[in-house]
Motif scaffolding. Structure first.
Motif, PDB file in Angstrom:
ATOM      1  N   PRO A 110       0.833  -1.205   0.000  1.00 37.27           N
ATOM      2  CA  PRO A 110       0.000   0.000   0.000  1.00 37.27           C
ATOM      3  C   PRO A 110       0.866   1.252   0.000  1.00 37.27           C
ATOM      4  O   PRO A 110       2.085   1.175   0.172  1.00 37.27           O
ATOM      5  N   PRO A 111       0.258   2.419  -0.185  1.00 36.96           N
ATOM      6  CA  PRO A 111       1.039   3.664  -0.156  1.00 36.96           C
ATOM      7  C   PRO A 111       1.751   3.834   1.177  1.00 36.96           C
ATOM      8  O   PRO A 111       1.263   3.396   2.219  1.00 36.96           O
ATOM      9  N   PRO A 112       2.919   4.487   1.170  1.00 36.15           N
ATOM     10  CA  PRO A 112       3.701   4.607   2.408  1.00 36.15           C
ATOM     11  C   PRO A 112       3.061   5.493   3.460  1.00 36.15           C
ATOM     12  O   PRO A 112       3.497   5.490   4.600  1.00 36.15           O
ATOM     13  N   ASN A 113       2.024   6.277   3.096  1.00 34.89           N
ATOM     14  CA  ASN A 113       1.403   7.139   4.097  1.00 34.89           C
ATOM     15  C   ASN A 113       0.394   6.390   4.955  1.00 34.89           C
ATOM     16  O   ASN A 113      -0.194   6.964   5.866  1.00 34.89           O
ATOM     17  N   MET A 114       0.175   5.108   4.678  1.00 33.75           N
ATOM     18  CA  MET A 114      -0.718   4.306   5.503  1.00 33.75           C
ATOM     19  C   MET A 114       0.056   3.778   6.709  1.00 33.75           C
ATOM     20  O   MET A 114       1.128   3.199   6.569  1.00 33.75           O
ATOM     21  N   VAL A 115      -0.492   3.992   7.893  1.00 36.80           N
ATOM     22  CA  VAL A 115       0.180   3.611   9.132  1.00 36.80           C
ATOM     23  C   VAL A 115      -0.731   2.685   9.923  1.00 36.80           C
ATOM     24  O   VAL A 115      -1.938   2.930  10.031  1.00 36.80           O
ATOM     25  N   ASN A 116      -0.158   1.632  10.463  1.00 38.59           N
ATOM     26  CA  ASN A 116      -0.895   0.698  11.305  1.00 38.59           C
ATOM     27  C   ASN A 116      -1.118   1.357  12.671  1.00 38.59           C
ATOM     28  O   ASN A 116      -0.228   1.377  13.520  1.00 38.59           O
ATOM     29  N   LYS A 117      -2.310   1.903  12.874  1.00 41.12           N
ATOM     30  CA  LYS A 117      -2.591   2.642  14.105  1.00 41.12           C
ATOM     31  C   LYS A 117      -2.632   1.725  15.320  1.00 41.12           C
ATOM     32  O   LYS A 117      -2.271   2.141  16.425  1.00 41.12           O
ATOM     33  N   GLN A 118      -3.077   0.489  15.130  1.00 42.72           N
ATOM     34  CA  GLN A 118      -3.104  -0.439  16.258  1.00 42.72           C
ATOM     35  C   GLN A 118      -1.691  -0.741  16.746  1.00 42.72           C
ATOM     36  O   GLN A 118      -1.445  -0.809  17.956  1.00 42.72           O
ATOM     37  N   LEU A 119      -0.769  -0.910  15.807  1.00 40.03           N
ATOM     38  CA  LEU A 119       0.613  -1.168  16.200  1.00 40.03           C
ATOM     39  C   LEU A 119       1.200   0.053  16.901  1.00 40.03           C
ATOM     40  O   LEU A 119       1.909  -0.077  17.908  1.00 40.03           O
ATOM     41  N   SER A 120       0.896   1.246  16.381  1.00 40.64           N
ATOM     42  CA  SER A 120       1.389   2.473  17.016  1.00 40.64           C
ATOM     43  C   SER A 120       0.891   2.579  18.452  1.00 40.64           C
ATOM     44  O   SER A 120       1.651   2.932  19.366  1.00 40.64           O
ATOM     45  N   GLN A 121      -0.385   2.266  18.661  1.00 41.41           N
ATOM     46  CA  GLN A 121      -0.954   2.349  20.007  1.00 41.41           C
ATOM     47  C   GLN A 121      -0.341   1.303  20.923  1.00 41.41           C
ATOM     48  O   GLN A 121      -0.118   1.564  22.117  1.00 41.41           O
ATOM     49  N   ALA A 122      -0.040   0.126  20.376  1.00 34.50           N
ATOM     50  CA  ALA A 122       0.593  -0.922  21.182  1.00 34.50           C
ATOM     51  C   ALA A 122       1.981  -0.487  21.639  1.00 34.50           C
ATOM     52  O   ALA A 122       2.381  -0.748  22.783  1.00 34.50           O
ATOM     53  N   VAL A 123       2.719   0.185  20.760  1.00 33.92           N
ATOM     54  CA  VAL A 123       4.048   0.687  21.139  1.00 33.92           C
ATOM     55  C   VAL A 123       3.921   1.717  22.259  1.00 33.92           C
ATOM     56  O   VAL A 123       4.647   1.669  23.261  1.00 33.92           O
ATOM     57  N   VAL A 124       2.982   2.649  22.100  1.00 33.50           N
ATOM     58  CA  VAL A 124       2.798   3.703  23.103  1.00 33.50           C
ATOM     59  C   VAL A 124       2.384   3.103  24.442  1.00 33.50           C
ATOM     60  O   VAL A 124       2.932   3.458  25.501  1.00 33.50           O
ATOM     61  N   ASN A 125       1.422   2.187  24.425  1.00 29.39           N
ATOM     62  CA  ASN A 125       0.932   1.601  25.676  1.00 29.39           C
ATOM     63  C   ASN A 125       2.037   0.841  26.408  1.00 29.39           C
ATOM     64  O   ASN A 125       2.188   0.966  27.637  1.00 29.39           O
ATOM     65  N   THR A 126       2.807   0.054  25.669  1.00 29.23           N
ATOM     66  CA  THR A 126       3.874  -0.730  26.297  1.00 29.23           C
ATOM     67  C   THR A 126       4.973   0.177  26.838  1.00 29.23           C
ATOM     68  O   THR A 126       5.520  -0.056  27.923  1.00 29.23           O
ATOM     69  N   LYS A 127       5.282   1.230  26.093  1.00 29.39           N
ATOM     70  CA  LYS A 127       6.291   2.187  26.567  1.00 29.39           C
ATOM     71  C   LYS A 127       5.816   2.887  27.838  1.00 29.39           C
ATOM     72  O   LYS A 127       6.601   3.068  28.790  1.00 29.39           O
ATOM     73  N   GLU A 128       4.542   3.279  27.881  1.00 31.58           N
ATOM     74  CA  GLU A 128       4.015   3.954  29.064  1.00 31.58           C
ATOM     75  C   GLU A 128       4.020   3.026  30.276  1.00 31.58           C
ATOM     76  O   GLU A 128       4.240   3.477  31.408  1.00 31.58           O
TER      77      GLU A 128
END
Length: 262
Positions: free
Chosen positions: A96-114
């Motif tokens: 897919p186009p590079p501007n598509m971001v997996n938001k669930q993965l992003s949230q998982a990174v943030v939650n685990t970091k917090e």
């Protein structure tokens, strides 16, 4: 003005129709740019490769059957990763186009970091390191077509926090390694140089720590945190040159825990 008509059965037309209309003009192919063609040909080199598992879905060097081979000067890691990603997603015909971001993965990174940050603030540094490591592993699962800047920022923040946790448990070498990786990921982020300096100070290498701080200040000259630690290092080095080694100035590094980046 054109007219349409039909001929009756068994009759012969007493006139002829005009020639059929010409086909629509085809778009002429532009000749290749000779300069671009020369650049492509100059950099082209044939490569001896072999197909590997699973089901000939990966590329290996032809001589040693390795994915990354220094002897053959090839690295198919990124290509094979893309191939595996496409193969495991049967509905994905192309990246897919590079501007598509997996938001669930992003949230998982943030939650685990917090979660790691909360453990750090509670003094549970070993458990914080585990959460930061997990957050880094999650971030590394981003598909190769997503923006690498996002991956670099996520990893840099998580590893910076892990460097702080390693420092608190006395693992100064691991803290320094993480700080160096942070600098490689985000060279213009002053936090990486701060983490590096903190680890070097704990290893009694104040001159190298001072150099790291100076590089950080070159990117962020108004950073109060870097300015304060540079002043402490300069004061410490001046006292050391004068032969003073009192307990008060035994180290230029403050002993209070350093909070994670974010």
């Amino acid at each position: 003005m054109s007219q349409t008509h039909t001929h009756g059965p068994g009759t012969h037309p007493g006139h002829t129709h005009g020639p059929p209309p010409p086909p629509p003009p085809q778009m002429a192919m532009r000749p290749p740019d000779p300069l671009m063609q020369a650049v492509i040909e100059a950099s082209f080199r044939p490569v001896n490769f072999a197909l590997g598992p699973p089901e000939n879905g990966s590329v290996l060097c032809g001589l040693h059957k390795l994915e990354k081979c220094e002897g053959c000067d090839v690295d198919y890691t990124g290509l094979n990763r893309l191939s595996r990603t496409l193969h495991s997603n049967s509905n994905l015909r192309c990246p897919p186009p590079p501007n598509m971001v997996n938001k669930q993965l992003s949230q998982a990174v943030v939650n685990t970091k917090e979660e790691g940050n909360a453990l750090f603030k509670g003094g549970l540094y070993d458990k914080a390191i585990q959460r930061y490591t997990m957050a880094a592993n999650i971030a590394s699962q981003r598909p190769p077509w997503e923006h690498q800047i996002l991956l670099r920022e996520e990893l840099a923040t998580v590893l910076s926090n892990r460097a702080a946790a390693f420092l608190e448990i006395g693992d100064y070498i691991s803290s320094l390694v993480d700080a160096e990786v942070v600098i490689q990921l985000r060279r213009n982020w002053s936090k990486g140089y701060f983490r590096k300096a903190k680890a070097l100070l704990k290893m009694d290498r104040p001159k190298e720590a001072r150099e790291a701080i100076q590089v950080g200040l070159a990117f962020d000259p108004d950073n109060k945190e870097l300015q304060e630690i540079l002043a402490r290092i300069d004061h410490f080095l001046a006292r050391r040159e004068q032969g003073h080694q009192s307990n008060e100035m035994a180290s230029p590094d403050p002993q209070s825990p350093i909070p994670p980046a974010s």
